[in-house]
Design a protein around this motif. Structure first.
Motif, PDB file in Angstrom:
ATOM      1  N   TRP A  36       1.049  -1.377  -0.218  1.00  0.00           N
ATOM      2  CA  TRP A  36       0.122   0.224  -0.368  1.00  0.00           C
ATOM      3  C   TRP A  36       0.792   1.485   0.295  1.00  0.00           C
ATOM      4  O   TRP A  36       1.637   1.355   0.641  1.00  0.00           O
ATOM      5  CB  TRP A  36      -0.683  -0.506   1.721  1.00  0.00           C
ATOM      6  N   PHE A  37       0.283   2.149  -0.972  1.00  0.00           N
ATOM      7  CA  PHE A  37       0.952   3.738  -1.072  1.00  0.00           C
ATOM      8  C   PHE A  37       0.439   4.696  -0.872  1.00  0.00           C
ATOM      9  O   PHE A  37      -1.519   4.511  -1.131  1.00  0.00           O
ATOM     10  CB  PHE A  37       1.942   3.563  -1.950  1.00  0.00           C
ATOM     11  N   ARG A  38       0.687   5.805  -0.573  1.00  0.00           N
ATOM     12  CA  ARG A  38      -0.125   7.399  -0.155  1.00  0.00           C
ATOM     13  C   ARG A  38       0.522   8.251  -1.008  1.00  0.00           C
ATOM     14  O   ARG A  38       1.659   8.329  -0.851  1.00  0.00           O
ATOM     15  CB  ARG A  38      -0.938   7.151   1.198  1.00  0.00           C
ATOM     16  N   GLN A  39      -0.643   9.043  -1.684  1.00  0.00           N
ATOM     17  CA  GLN A  39       0.002  10.523  -2.083  1.00  0.00           C
ATOM     18  C   GLN A  39      -1.075  11.544  -1.089  1.00  0.00           C
ATOM     19  O   GLN A  39      -1.964  11.247  -2.275  1.00  0.00           O
ATOM     20  CB  GLN A  39       0.029  10.497  -3.246  1.00  0.00           C
ATOM     21  N   ALA A  40       0.059  12.473  -0.274  1.00  0.00           N
ATOM     22  CA  ALA A  40      -1.838  13.904  -0.375  1.00  0.00           C
ATOM     23  C   ALA A  40      -0.981  15.105  -1.190  1.00  0.00           C
ATOM     24  O   ALA A  40       0.548  14.943  -1.709  1.00  0.00           O
ATOM     25  CB  ALA A  40      -0.758  13.545   1.151  1.00  0.00           C
ATOM     26  N   PRO A  41      -2.184  15.447  -0.955  1.00  0.00           N
ATOM     27  CA  PRO A  41      -1.477  16.489  -2.039  1.00  0.00           C
ATOM     28  C   PRO A  41      -0.501  17.271  -2.012  1.00  0.00           C
ATOM     29  O   PRO A  41       0.482  18.207  -0.692  1.00  0.00           O
ATOM     30  CB  PRO A  41      -2.897  17.520  -1.096  1.00  0.00           C
ATOM     31  N   GLY A  42      -0.211  17.607  -2.714  1.00  0.00           N
ATOM     32  CA  GLY A  42       1.017  18.536  -2.836  1.00  0.00           C
ATOM     33  C   GLY A  42       2.499  17.621  -2.516  1.00  0.00           C
ATOM     34  O   GLY A  42       3.527  18.284  -2.436  1.00  0.00           O
ATOM     35  N   LYS A  43       2.306  15.782  -1.958  1.00  0.00           N
ATOM     36  CA  LYS A  43       3.870  15.615  -2.293  1.00  0.00           C
ATOM     37  C   LYS A  43       3.854  14.436  -2.372  1.00  0.00           C
ATOM     38  O   LYS A  43       2.490  14.394  -4.074  1.00  0.00           O
ATOM     39  CB  LYS A  43       3.277  15.055  -0.380  1.00  0.00           C
ATOM     40  N   GLU A  44       4.992  14.331  -2.768  1.00  0.00           N
ATOM     41  CA  GLU A  44       5.664  12.433  -3.462  1.00  0.00           C
ATOM     42  C   GLU A  44       5.108  11.297  -2.823  1.00  0.00           C
ATOM     43  O   GLU A  44       4.047  11.672  -1.774  1.00  0.00           O
ATOM     44  CB  GLU A  44       6.734  12.257  -3.302  1.00  0.00           C
ATOM     45  N   ARG A  45       4.594  10.871  -3.768  1.00  0.00           N
ATOM     46  CA  ARG A  45       3.485   8.727  -3.603  1.00  0.00           C
ATOM     47  C   ARG A  45       5.222   8.643  -2.297  1.00  0.00           C
ATOM     48  O   ARG A  45       5.840   7.905  -1.873  1.00  0.00           O
ATOM     49  CB  ARG A  45       3.202   8.222  -4.036  1.00  0.00           C
ATOM     50  N   GLU A  46       4.481   7.662  -0.951  1.00  0.00           N
ATOM     51  CA  GLU A  46       5.244   7.203  -0.310  1.00  0.00           C
ATOM     52  C   GLU A  46       4.673   6.162   0.156  1.00  0.00           C
ATOM     53  O   GLU A  46       3.231   5.942   0.390  1.00  0.00           O
ATOM     54  CB  GLU A  46       5.404   8.101   1.205  1.00  0.00           C
ATOM     55  N   GLU A 106       9.122  -0.781  -3.632  1.00  0.00           N
ATOM     56  CA  GLU A 106       8.819   0.755  -4.602  1.00  0.00           C
ATOM     57  C   GLU A 106       6.991  -0.269  -5.907  1.00  0.00           C
ATOM     58  O   GLU A 106       7.085  -1.584  -5.725  1.00  0.00           O
ATOM     59  CB  GLU A 106       9.979   0.023  -6.062  1.00  0.00           C
ATOM     60  N   GLY A 107       6.153   0.136  -6.341  1.00  0.00           N
ATOM     61  CA  GLY A 107       5.593  -1.011  -6.976  1.00  0.00           C
ATOM     62  C   GLY A 107       4.678  -0.655  -7.628  1.00  0.00           C
ATOM     63  O   GLY A 107       6.447  -0.437  -9.088  1.00  0.00           O
ATOM     64  N   GLU A 108       5.184  -2.161  -8.577  1.00  0.00           N
ATOM     65  CA  GLU A 108       4.699  -2.002 -10.149  1.00  0.00           C
ATOM     66  C   GLU A 108       3.486  -2.037 -10.754  1.00  0.00           C
ATOM     67  O   GLU A 108       3.923  -1.456 -11.690  1.00  0.00           O
ATOM     68  CB  GLU A 108       6.086  -3.319 -10.345  1.00  0.00           C
TER      69      GLU A 108
END
Length: 120
Positions: A36-46, A106-108
């Motif tokens: 699982w990954f997430r991306q907040a507004p204005g930020k890189e996916r983490e 890392e996601g594929e």
């Protein structure tokens, strides 16, 4: 190639819980480590967390450790993310993904994402 579809996002108050699901189709789901990954507004996916294809060795980012739990049901081709004690800073689009190389951070192959909003 495996296709992934996330669901379960929504609006929740701080301190609340949500459970996200990630349904897989296409190629066999089982051999993949999943994350699982997430991306907040204005930020890189983490990176949020990952789990092996057998459902073992769950591994989490420090920011969610002790609050989030990853699990999977290979018979249902579904990955889950149980999120408890949610904080406003958990607000993001959440993505599931197969892990590049089988076990990395890392996601594929990615799903389209599901929005989680945590109000204070």
């Amino acid at each position: 190639q495996v296709q992934l579809v996330e669901s379960g996002g929504g609006l929740v108050q701080a301190g609340g819980s949500l459970r996200l699901s990630c349904a897989a189709s296409g190629r066999t789901f089982s051999p993949y480590g999943m994350g699982w990954f997430r991306q907040a507004p204005g930020k890189e996916r983490e990176f949020v967390g990952r789990i092996t294809w057998t459902g073992g060795m769950p591994d989490y980012a420090d920011s969610v450790k002790g609050r989030f739990t990853i699990s999977r049901d290979n018979a249902k081709n579904t990955l889950y993310l149980q999120m408890n004690s949610l904080k406003p800073e958990d607000t993001a689009v959440y993505y599931c993904a197969t892990l590049r190389g089988g076990w990395s951070r890392e996601g594929e192959y990615w799903g389209q994402g599901t929005q989680v909003n945590v109000s204070s």
